[in-house]
Motif scaffolding. Structure first.
Motif, PDB file in Angstrom:
ATOM      1  N   ARG A  45       0.922  -1.227  -0.035  1.00  0.00           N
ATOM      2  CA  ARG A  45      -0.046   0.021   0.043  1.00  0.00           C
ATOM      3  C   ARG A  45       0.830   1.351  -0.105  1.00  0.00           C
ATOM      4  NH1 ARG A  45      -5.456  -0.580   1.281  1.00  0.00           N
ATOM      5  NH2 ARG A  45      -6.048  -2.626   1.542  1.00  0.00           N
ATOM      6  N   TYR A  46       1.856   1.196   0.750  1.00  0.00           N
ATOM      7  CA  TYR A  46       2.747   2.289   0.788  1.00  0.00           C
ATOM      8  C   TYR A  46       3.295   2.537  -0.711  1.00  0.00           C
ATOM      9  CZ  TYR A  46       7.116   4.983   1.384  1.00  0.00           C
ATOM     10  OH  TYR A  46       8.064   5.876   0.964  1.00  0.00           O
ATOM     11  N   MET A  47       4.117   1.271  -1.439  1.00  0.00           N
ATOM     12  CA  MET A  47       4.519   1.522  -2.391  1.00  0.00           C
ATOM     13  C   MET A  47       3.526   2.178  -3.764  1.00  0.00           C
ATOM     14  SD  MET A  47       7.427   1.043  -2.170  1.00  0.00           S
ATOM     15  CE  MET A  47       8.132   1.390  -3.497  1.00  0.00           C
ATOM     16  N   ARG A  48       2.341   1.795  -3.541  1.00  0.00           N
ATOM     17  CA  ARG A  48       1.281   1.967  -4.205  1.00  0.00           C
ATOM     18  C   ARG A  48       0.863   3.772  -4.207  1.00  0.00           C
ATOM     19  NH1 ARG A  48      -3.612   0.297  -6.488  1.00  0.00           N
ATOM     20  NH2 ARG A  48      -5.132   1.795  -6.134  1.00  0.00           N
ATOM     21  N   ALA A  49       0.979   4.034  -2.828  1.00  0.00           N
ATOM     22  CA  ALA A  49       0.869   5.493  -2.767  1.00  0.00           C
ATOM     23  C   ALA A  49       1.871   6.337  -3.212  1.00  0.00           C
ATOM     24  CB  ALA A  49       0.435   5.592  -1.124  1.00  0.00           C
ATOM     25  N   THR A  50       2.974   5.627  -3.430  1.00  0.00           N
ATOM     26  CA  THR A  50       4.153   6.487  -3.681  1.00  0.00           C
ATOM     27  C   THR A  50       4.441   6.517  -5.255  1.00  0.00           C
ATOM     28  OG1 THR A  50       5.480   4.760  -3.290  1.00  0.00           O
ATOM     29  CG2 THR A  50       5.459   6.552  -1.650  1.00  0.00           C
ATOM     30  N   GLY A  51       3.269   6.128  -6.140  1.00  0.00           N
ATOM     31  CA  GLY A  51       3.430   6.121  -7.397  1.00  0.00           C
ATOM     32  C   GLY A  51       3.460   4.770  -8.213  1.00  0.00           C
ATOM     33  N   HIS A  52       3.736   3.631  -7.500  1.00  0.00           N
ATOM     34  CA  HIS A  52       4.284   2.529  -8.078  1.00  0.00           C
ATOM     35  C   HIS A  52       3.092   1.684  -8.640  1.00  0.00           C
ATOM     36  CE1 HIS A  52       7.656   3.542  -5.562  1.00  0.00           C
ATOM     37  NE2 HIS A  52       8.547   3.021  -6.691  1.00  0.00           N
ATOM     38  N   ASN A  53       3.319   0.956  -9.506  1.00  0.00           N
ATOM     39  CA  ASN A  53       2.284   0.080 -10.381  1.00  0.00           C
ATOM     40  C   ASN A  53       2.668  -1.445  -9.223  1.00  0.00           C
ATOM     41  OD1 ASN A  53       0.442  -1.276 -11.665  1.00  0.00           O
ATOM     42  ND2 ASN A  53       1.700  -1.695 -13.259  1.00  0.00           N
ATOM     43  N   VAL A  54       1.841  -1.661  -8.481  1.00  0.00           N
ATOM     44  CA  VAL A  54       2.180  -2.821  -7.468  1.00  0.00           C
ATOM     45  C   VAL A  54       1.561  -4.084  -7.854  1.00  0.00           C
ATOM     46  CG1 VAL A  54       1.830  -3.628  -5.055  1.00  0.00           C
ATOM     47  CG2 VAL A  54       2.530  -1.085  -5.624  1.00  0.00           C
ATOM     48  N   LEU A  55       2.235  -5.127  -7.903  1.00  0.00           N
ATOM     49  CA  LEU A  55       1.804  -6.450  -7.689  1.00  0.00           C
ATOM     50  C   LEU A  55       2.127  -7.087  -6.498  1.00  0.00           C
ATOM     51  CD1 LEU A  55       0.901  -9.108  -9.267  1.00  0.00           C
ATOM     52  CD2 LEU A  55       3.193  -9.637 -10.062  1.00  0.00           C
ATOM     53  N   HIS A  56       0.747  -7.507  -5.852  1.00  0.00           N
ATOM     54  CA  HIS A  56       0.791  -8.192  -4.704  1.00  0.00           C
ATOM     55  C   HIS A  56      -0.261  -9.348  -4.645  1.00  0.00           C
ATOM     56  CE1 HIS A  56       0.034  -7.678  -0.034  1.00  0.00           C
ATOM     57  NE2 HIS A  56       0.820  -8.477  -0.418  1.00  0.00           N
ATOM     58  N   PRO A  57       0.290 -10.599  -5.239  1.00  0.00           N
ATOM     59  CA  PRO A  57      -0.551 -11.833  -5.330  1.00  0.00           C
ATOM     60  C   PRO A  57      -0.625 -12.495  -4.234  1.00  0.00           C
ATOM     61  CG  PRO A  57       1.688 -12.068  -6.433  1.00  0.00           C
ATOM     62  CD  PRO A  57       1.775 -10.849  -5.569  1.00  0.00           C
ATOM     63  N   MET A  58      -1.317 -13.538  -4.342  1.00  0.00           N
ATOM     64  CA  MET A  58      -1.849 -14.534  -3.227  1.00  0.00           C
ATOM     65  C   MET A  58      -1.898 -15.912  -3.980  1.00  0.00           C
ATOM     66  SD  MET A  58      -1.748 -15.508   0.005  1.00  0.00           S
ATOM     67  CE  MET A  58      -1.867 -14.079   1.062  1.00  0.00           C
ATOM     68  N   GLY A  59      -1.352 -16.980  -3.379  1.00  0.00           N
ATOM     69  CA  GLY A  59      -1.689 -18.314  -3.928  1.00  0.00           C
ATOM     70  C   GLY A  59      -1.346 -19.233  -2.528  1.00  0.00           C
TER      71      GLY A  59
ATOM     72  N   GLU B 251      -4.818 -15.394  -8.198  1.00  0.00           N
ATOM     73  CA  GLU B 251      -4.612 -16.527  -7.264  1.00  0.00           C
ATOM     74  C   GLU B 251      -4.728 -18.022  -8.095  1.00  0.00           C
ATOM     75  OE1 GLU B 251      -8.206 -16.924  -4.938  1.00  0.00           O
ATOM     76  OE2 GLU B 251      -7.579 -19.059  -3.836  1.00  0.00           O
ATOM     77  N   PHE B 252      -3.846 -18.951  -7.349  1.00  0.00           N
ATOM     78  CA  PHE B 252      -3.849 -20.383  -7.698  1.00  0.00           C
ATOM     79  C   PHE B 252      -3.377 -21.146  -6.614  1.00  0.00           C
ATOM     80  CE2 PHE B 252       0.350 -18.817  -9.548  1.00  0.00           C
ATOM     81  CZ  PHE B 252       1.173 -19.754  -8.599  1.00  0.00           C
ATOM     82  N   ALA B 253      -3.387 -22.385  -7.073  1.00  0.00           N
ATOM     83  CA  ALA B 253      -2.852 -23.447  -6.013  1.00  0.00           C
ATOM     84  C   ALA B 253      -1.784 -24.367  -6.753  1.00  0.00           C
ATOM     85  CB  ALA B 253      -4.192 -24.234  -5.338  1.00  0.00           C
ATOM     86  N   THR B 254      -1.070 -24.727  -6.061  1.00  0.00           N
ATOM     87  CA  THR B 254       0.252 -25.674  -6.837  1.00  0.00           C
ATOM     88  C   THR B 254      -0.690 -26.867  -7.187  1.00  0.00           C
ATOM     89  OG1 THR B 254       0.963 -26.348  -4.723  1.00  0.00           O
ATOM     90  CG2 THR B 254       2.163 -24.436  -5.732  1.00  0.00           C
ATOM     91  N   CYS B 255      -1.614 -26.899  -6.497  1.00  0.00           N
ATOM     92  CA  CYS B 255      -2.093 -28.503  -7.056  1.00  0.00           C
ATOM     93  C   CYS B 255      -3.334 -28.437  -8.208  1.00  0.00           C
ATOM     94  CB  CYS B 255      -2.941 -29.272  -5.701  1.00  0.00           C
ATOM     95  SG  CYS B 255      -4.310 -28.306  -5.066  1.00  0.00           S
ATOM     96  N   ASP B 256      -3.549 -27.109  -8.575  1.00  0.00           N
ATOM     97  CA  ASP B 256      -4.245 -27.219  -9.882  1.00  0.00           C
ATOM     98  C   ASP B 256      -3.590 -27.658 -10.932  1.00  0.00           C
ATOM     99  OD1 ASP B 256      -5.825 -25.492  -8.216  1.00  0.00           O
ATOM    100  OD2 ASP B 256      -4.983 -23.300  -9.086  1.00  0.00           O
TER     101      ASP B 256
END
Length: 859
Positions: free
Chosen positions: A63-77, A123-128
RNA sequence: GCCCGAGUGGCGGAAUGGUAGACGCAGGGGAUUCAAAAUCCCCCGAUUGAAAUAUAUCGUGGGGGUUCAAGUCCCCCCUCGGGCACCA
């Protein structure tokens, strides 16, 4: 006045973020990209408070990087393969797949209320099958590159889990999961050639500037580079076909201190001797039986068996006479050549051995200025070997080459060249790092995509036939690998000749799954392992966050995979080190409350059953409990804090705020009920303050003081957030909140201050921040607003108060204009009452003025 | 055994070599209240002191040192934590 109602506020803003696709990561060349990743979770069933801390930290960065003008990738799996799913299937029935996906669904629903700024579309799971199919494709690419091979290997066999374990998964001789004593078995296993990259993986560590030194050191030690000499002894009286013993040593300079040669019980020569000599066979069997636990090794006596064979260096070297060849239990076949020469004068282990078998102790060197020269010493005379560090200068009494006095390292270098000059040895670099055995005899893992054909041998599956899917119709009522006993799954045809053939039934170590997921996140739906353009845009991970427990395995394997993927074209150049910065966070701990039970075993009490008073804990009936502070959370100790209950009670923002406050992120933080309560109270206070300001109007005074405090807060909080000093940032936020609450400034100034406060809090408590933003009449999302910038001109104080020290002790202070000339300050300092008194009319010896800091008068 | 890291109030912890203990917890006192909860205000390292914005003494695990000045830098030691380990 509206209340701080988290149950309304938090879902409201989460819905808004969802609707506006705020966290959807889309390539945008106009902004700098920033990829922040926390180690993905294993879907064990419920989220843990440790997850909350881990993902909150990542979220603050995102969120901080986002607010400082970055195009942020923040994924989850989800790191979704592995044995717990099979164990569950064995214990409670059902299918590992159902268990896993149901856990994922539960945990996703538990994570979402935290309000993390995650792009869930990735999002993905390694068992997909879509994931592990790409992994299989990559495995085939690795095969073609010669990075995969099979060999017959002695493996660590876990008799309870019925599987092979990697060396790294054997802890103190026991299986890391089952705790069962590990056995040695020989099986044909699949290996990744990580050892090809030993040197590169080691060298590159130097450039990991934003990794913790500790992790780098652990990796260096794990790779374990050593430089030494390899050479042969000629042997006599040996079985047919054995006329030499190849040994490796890191201390060739001690060769003239050699008094025996030792070989491993697993050495080919030992095996040959074993075949013809029952006594030797018995000895070797005894050596193999010995436990491999650290404790057993510590206590294990050095055991040797004199084979009767005699060894000597090449004919014209002289000096080293015939050495007895022992089979010794402390020599490992899988390091070096499985054979050593023993130098009891300069090695503790060899010394112990020599004492036991009454072998000569011969000094190769001695301390500078010493006149000792031991050629044969009875054990009672020389109790300890002389083992100086390699950079200590010593005097050689039996040098290979070089001057008499040199350091160990110099002597080693000289000795290696001496060996090479004499043509019977060479300098060799060895690594402790072994190839990565990835075969697992399990069902719930990624199938190794190869086929065994009687005619063609081992053939990779055709890529168009991928993924090789796991069959669903399996049972877990008996141990072992269900794939082995599946009636039809193994049957296939050879991808090369088309004849009937059998599938490989080994699946991959789950560390394979987690070795490239970070790359897959850059294009999770691609029909190749990665999309090279997406990877080029998003890689590397700018900030990786996770537990120190992964310091070696996961990170080393990922570093290897990045290199292997590059060589197959799945990652662009420059991604060899996939994690630019690494942060290892501490655990969340909680006190344990216990009382002695009737049977002498402690009884553990839940925190909600214990009342705390003055640092002591009491049960409802008044019994005092023992408190063990800061213990790792464990279900059996009843000290687990359930984040779902916390969010239910206080809201996500409180949970987030608390896990970040108090302790530095790399250290453990203790969860206390009072701490969580305090966090909640504070957020309530901020909410109340915002309400008050939103409803207020009018003028006030001293706006400048408030604005100065505001800019100082911007400065300090930013510094903390940008450098993982979250606890320090929070302390500053408390301070600024207090200042604002007490300020009598105008409505406009106070409104500006609360908006800034919200902005500064937004990475930690995003829901409350949005709420304040709206309360103050701002439109849009605070999440889309820019990070505030400190105004340099307001950071400068007009006047400063400087302590005056006399002989280094604080005695007084003066307040002067900030820009006052040094000479003026000196003058004022000397006129200060305390100084005048101390000088008593004399002159100071020295007067030190550090502008804006301090004055020290030396008398 | 080898290699790292850390020791600061009752507790978690702050502190570019420059006023040690920010901020929070716990504790104490007070305001508000019929009372409580909530909220607000004040105190809170130790010693000595009747007390005081005492310009007193001591104080960052122990002992030395460098420096005008050391929690911070250097040397030795102690304790705790972590990693690795018959690795030749």
């Amino acid at each position: 006045m509206s209340n701080y109602d988290t149950k309304t506020i938090e879902p409201k803003w989460q819905a808004r973020w969802d609707e506006s696709e705020t966290f959807l990561a889309v390539r945008d060349e106009s902004r700098p990209k920033y990829y922040v990743l926390e180690m993905f979770p294993y879907p064990s069933g419920r989220i843990h408070i440790g997850h909350v801390r881990n993902y909150t930290m990542g979220d603050v960065v995102a969120r901080y990087m986002r607010a400082t003008g970055h195009n942020v990738l923040h994924p989850m799996g989800w790191d979704a393969f592995g044995m717990p799913a099979e164990n569950a299937a064995m214990a409670i029935g059902g299918h590992p797949k159902d268990w896993t996906y149901s856990n994922i669904a539960t945990m996703r629903e538990q994570l979402k209320p935290l309000g993390l700024s995650i792009d869930w579309s990735r999002e993905f799971a390694t068992c997909d099958p879509e994931y592990y199919g790409q992994q299989q494709s990559m495995f085939i690419d690795f095969m073609e590159k010669g990075l995969v091979y099979r060999k017959n290997a002695v493996v660590n066999w876990d008799p309870i889990d019925m599987t092979v374990l990697a060396n790294e998964q054997v802890i103190d001789g026991k299986g890391w999961r089952s705790g069962a004593e590990v056995e040695r078995r020989e099986l044909v296993q699949w290996f990744f050639k990580i050892s090809d990259y030993s040197e590169e993986l080691l060298d590159a560590i130097d450039n990991l500037d934003n990794w913790p030194a500790k992790v780098k050191l652990m990796q260096e030690n794990w790779i374990g580079k050593s430089r030494g000499a390899q050479f042969s002894f000629d042997i006599e009286n040996s079985p047919e076909g054995f006329d030499k013993i190849e040994v490796y040593t890191t201390r060739p300079d001690t060769i003239f201190g050699a008094s025996f040669v030792g070989i491993s019980p697993d050495h080919p020569l030992a095996k040959a001797l074993e075949a013809n000599d029952p006594a030797i066979a018995e000895f070797c069997a005894a050596c193999r039986k010995g436990g491999t636990t650290a404790e057993a090794l510590d206590k294990a006596e050095k055991l040797g068996y004199d084979t009767g064979i005699r060894a000597k260096l090449g004919p014209d070297v002289g000096f080293v006479g015939d050495l007895p060849v022992y089979i010794a239990n402390f020599i490992l076949m899988d390091y070096g050549t499985g054979a050593i020469f023993g130098c009891p004068g300069h090695d503790q282990r060899d010394h112990d051995f020599a004492k036991k078998y009454d072998l000569p102790i011969i000094d190769a060197f001695r301390p500078l200025g010493s006149d000792r020269d031991y050629t044969y010493v009875m054990p009672e005379i020389l109790a300890e070997p002389y083992v100086p560090t390699k950079d200590e200068k010593v005097e050689y009494v039996r040098p290979c080459k070089g001057p008499d006095q040199m350091t160990g390292q110099e002597a080693i270098d000289h000795a290696i060249s001496w060996f090479e000059d004499h043509g019977f040895g060479k300098g060799v670099t060895k690594y402790r790092l072994r190839d990565w055995g990835l075969s697992r005899q399990r069902y719930w893992g990624c199938p190794i995509p190869v086929v065994h054909c009687d005619d063609c041998g081992v053939v990779p599956e055709k890529k168009e036939n991928l993924p090789v899917k796991l069959p669903d119709d399996v049972t877990f009522d008996i141990p072992g690998n269900p794939l082995d006993r599946h009636p039809t799954w193994r049957d296939t045809e050879c991808p090369s000749c088309g004849k009937p053939a059998k599938r490989e039934t080994d699946t991959m170590d789950t560390f394979v799954d987690s070795s490239w997921y970070f790359a897959r996140f850059t294009s999770p739906r691609a029909d190749t392992p990665t999309d090279i353009d997406d990877a080029a845009y998003w890689m590397n991970v700018d900030q990786y966050i996770g537990g120190i427990e992964h310091a070696i395995l996961h990170l080393l394997y990922s570093r290897f995979f990045a290199r292997a993927m590059r060589s197959c074209g799945h990652l662009p150049q420059g991604c060899e080190e996939p994690f630019d910065a690494l942060f290892t966070q501490g655990m969340v701990t909680h006190a344990i409350f216990k009382t002695p039970g009737d049977d002498g075993r402690p009884v553990y009490h839940y925190p909600e059953d214990v009342d705390l008073k003055d640092g002591k804990g009491f049960l409802k009936d008044g019994t005092e409990v023992d408190i063990i502070p800061s213990a790792k959370m464990s279900k059996s100790k009843n000290n687990v804090v359930d984040p779902v209950a916390i969010i239910e009670q206080y809201g996500a923002d409180t949970a987030r705020w608390f896990v970040l406050s108090d302790s530095p992120p790399e250290r453990d933080v203790e969860w206390t009920a009072s701490g969580a309560e305090a966090a909640y109270k504070h957020l309530n206070r901020v909410h109340r303050l915002s309400t008050e300001i939103a409803e207020g109007t009018g003028t006030g005074s001293d706006d400048e003081t408030l604005l100065k405090a505001m800019h100082k807060a911007i400065q300090d909080v930013t510094l903390g957030v940008a450098s993982f000093g979250f606890n320090a940032s929070i302390a500053k936020l408390y301070g600024f909140t207090n200042t604002l609450a007490k300020s009598k400034a105008s409505h406009a100034a106070r409104r500006e201050a609360i908006l800034t406060l919200a902005k500064l809090m937004s990475p930690m408590t995003p829901h409350l921040a949005e709420e304040i933003w709206t309360m103050q009449g701002e439109t849009g999302l605070i999440t889309d607003a820019a990070w505030p910038k400190a105004d340099e001109s307001l950071l400068v104080e007009d006047s400063v108060t400087m302590p005056i020290q006399i002989n280094g002790k604080r005695r007084s202070e003066i307040t002067v204009p900030a820009d006052m000339e040094k000479a003026e300050v000196e003058k004022l300092a000397l006129a200060n009452d305390a100084v005048v008194k101390a000088l008593a009319g004399g002159q100071p010896k020295k007067l030190i003025v550090v502008p804006g800091r301090i004055v020290n008068v030396v008398i």
